[in-house]
Design an enzyme around this catalytic site. Structure first.
Site, PDB file in Angstrom:
ATOM      1  N   THR A 169       0.834  -1.195   0.000  1.00 14.75           N
ATOM      2  CA  THR A 169       0.000   0.000   0.000  1.00 14.75           C
ATOM      3  C   THR A 169       0.873   1.251   0.000  1.00 14.75           C
ATOM      4  OG1 THR A 169      -1.802   1.159   1.136  1.00 14.75           O
ATOM      5  CG2 THR A 169      -0.193   0.048   2.528  1.00 14.75           C
ATOM      6  N   ARG A 170       0.310   2.337  -0.528  1.00 12.29           N
ATOM      7  CA  ARG A 170       0.935   3.651  -0.449  1.00 12.29           C
ATOM      8  C   ARG A 170      -0.040   4.640   0.195  1.00 12.29           C
ATOM      9  NH1 ARG A 170      -1.191   6.739  -4.615  1.00 12.29           N
ATOM     10  NH2 ARG A 170      -2.229   5.559  -6.263  1.00 12.29           N
ATOM     11  N   ASN A 171      -1.108   4.101   0.783  1.00 18.36           N
ATOM     12  CA  ASN A 171      -2.165   4.907   1.392  1.00 18.36           C
ATOM     13  C   ASN A 171      -2.355   4.508   2.852  1.00 18.36           C
ATOM     14  OD1 ASN A 171      -2.991   6.314  -1.035  1.00 18.36           O
ATOM     15  ND2 ASN A 171      -3.788   4.355  -1.741  1.00 18.36           N
TER      16      ASN A 171
END
EC number: 2.7.7.4
Length: 530
Positions: free
Chosen positions: A209-211
């Site tokens: 994830t990057r969130n």
């Protein structure tokens, strides 16, 4: 099942630890006065993963032959797959770009010192194999599908330099990190942790994830682990290198991950940070992510809808199809398994009547009430300070997000005055400061001179919640770009006026303009209506 072997069979670890060899290398660097190259942020991320084995089997930046093979065929020419004799799968070109002048001074066999841009620390020696000028248009089309608005293509043509240098690496040290050290595990360290946890003979599914993560993410990862059986575990493996411009900063995200980790059953999940520079390359990037996770000792990998895609272009056309990543990985299933298996992301939705989450493909949405909050709505709720319901996220997560994303009433702003008339600009600055300081609240109103008002300083003050008044003659657009248009008010002399967009002109008298600016600040939520 046992921890999978690394991609290519050997986990590269290129940092030299033998003290005598290290001493000789540093003496060699000092005596021979090698050329030095200070790395860009992307190059620094790439080098770290070359050094620690995250990019195994790579032992350096791609030479010309490997580069062309990766661009055209998603395979390395220098490393073969023992089963089929083809080049080993590798979907993303890992290149070291340099300018024409620097490239022109290099020769084969020469050594270059690669330095950290932050502290000038020597990190590695690169032995030059090839210096080549890539066909960037071909790279853009083959790797990223050619849309000039794709962030990786914009980087390729606007930031990356003209020549690439390929060669093998001798590692001197890793880049130094000062944050979240316990969570920054190399592939070797993470494999050792799996053994200590007793997971080395069990199954581990990685979640990229990057969130920030919320209840739905916790739900889908737990379901993914449960689907593997009683021996399923979860690696939360977020990217903390370079992500998509505009993403939430990694400090906020890591604090969120630390909180959500506490919400998993004991012994089910662990957290490790990945210092990757994403390219937002959709299906090719999903392949790359899978190979990286194989090196980190993971045998299952969740691939979601539009995995690593940057969304859509200015015309609303998606850069990638929603299931392109899953389809590409399915095509190469025989080469990926049994080392790593793809777990298709099963989107879950909240059922308010039953107070539970369920996979959306298991319910009839025409007969069952569902609820969701989009990313856009979440940002709006944070901006407005309105409630974020407990079914959507955990209070501890919301608290972290609110600390980093305060409501408008606690945000800073910049009033940028085109001071071509310096005397009038100075007087307006004084009048605005006096007017705004009369309002109650914690926000400080700071007036800077044109010389003090660099984009960096203005942005830092705005981020701290200050109201900044900036008379400037030359760098107005740079300041607005740094601060963001949503937190900027522009005042010009005898120019355009658009009060709805925060643009005001001093064609009218001073008092009227100040009144309009105050009204605008109230309408945007920076101040409450008294």
């Amino acid at each position: 099942m046992p921890i999978p072997a690394p991609h290519g069979g050997k986990l590269q670890d290129l940092v030299i630890r033998d003290s005598s060899i290290r001493s000789d290398l540093f003496k060699e660097i000092a005596d021979k006065k090698y050329k030095t190259l200070t790395l860009s942020p992307r190059q620094l991320c790439d080098l770290e993963l070359i050094l620690n084995g995250g990019f195994s089997p790579l032992t350096g930046f791609l030479n010309e032959e490997d580069y062309n093979s990766v661009v055209h065929d998603m395979r390395l020419s220098s490393v073969k797959n023992e089963k089929n004799g083809k080049g080993l799968l590798w979907s993303m070109p890992i290149t070291l770009d340099v300018g024409q002048e620097f490239a022109g001074k290099l020769s084969k066999g020469e050594k270059i010192v690669l330095k950290d841009l932050r502290d000038e620390k020597p990190l590695a020696l690169l032995t030059v194999e090839t210096v080549y000028k890539p066909n960037k248009q071909t790279e853009a089309e083959k790797v990223f599908r050619g849309d000039p608005e794709h962030p990786a293509i914009k980087y390729l043509f606007e930031t990356a330099q003209e020549f690439y240098v390929g060669g093998s690496i001798q590692g001197l040290d890793y880049p130094t990190h000062y944050d979240y050290i316990p969570f920054r595990k190399t592939p070797t360290e993470l494999r050792e942790e799996f053994s200590k946890l007793g997971w080395d003979q069990q199954k581990v599914v990685a979640f990229q994830t990057r969130n920030p993560m919320h209840r739905a993410h916790r739900e889908l990862t737990v379901r993914a682990a449960n689907d593997l059986g009683s021996d399923g575990h979860i690696l939360i493996h977020p990217v903390v290198g370079l992500t998509k411009p505009g993403d939430i900063d990694h400090h906020t995200r890591v604090r969120v991950y630390q909180q959500i980790l506490k919400k998993y059953p004991d012994g089910l999940a662990t957290l490790s940070l990945l210092p990757l520079a994403m390219r937002m390359g959709g299906d090719r990037e999903a392949m790359w992510h899978s190979l990286i996770r194989m090196n980190y000792g993971v045998d299952h990998f969740i691939v979601g809808r539009d995995h690593a895609g940057p969304g859509s272009n200015s015309k609303g056309v998606d850069f990638y199809g929603p299931y392109d990543a899953q389809e590409l990985l399915a095509k190469y299933k025989d080469e990926l398994e049994p080392k790593i298996k793809v777990v298709p992301f099963r989107m879950v939705t909240y059922l308010p009547d039953e107070d539970r989450y369920a996979p959306i493909d298991t319910i009839d949405t025409s007969k069952v009430n569902t609820a969701n909050i989009s990313g856009t709505e979440l940002r709006q709720r944070l901006r407005d300070g309105t409630e974020i319901p407990g079914w959507f996220s955990y209070p501890e997560v919301v608290k972290v997000l609110r600390e980093s994303n305060p409501p408008r009433s606690k945000q800073g702003f910049a009033i940028v005055i085109d001071s071509s008339d310096s005397k009038q600009g100075e007087y307006l600055s004084f009048a605005l400061q006096s007017t705004l300081n009369q309002f109650s609240g914690e926000r400080r109103i700071t007036k800077l001179s044109s010389e003090q008002a660099t984009p960096f300083i203005v942005n830092e003050l705005v981020k701290s919640g200050s109201g900044v008044i900036v008379p400037t003659k030359s760098n107005q657009s740079d300041i607005i770009k740094a601060v963001g248009s949503g937190n900027s008010i522009i005042v010009n002399f005898n120019g355009e006026q658009n009060a709805d967009q925060g643009i005001f002109s001093l064609k009218e008298d001073l008092t009227s303009v100040i009144g309009e600016i105050v009204e605008y600040l109230v309408s945007q939520g920076f101040y409450q209506q008294s």
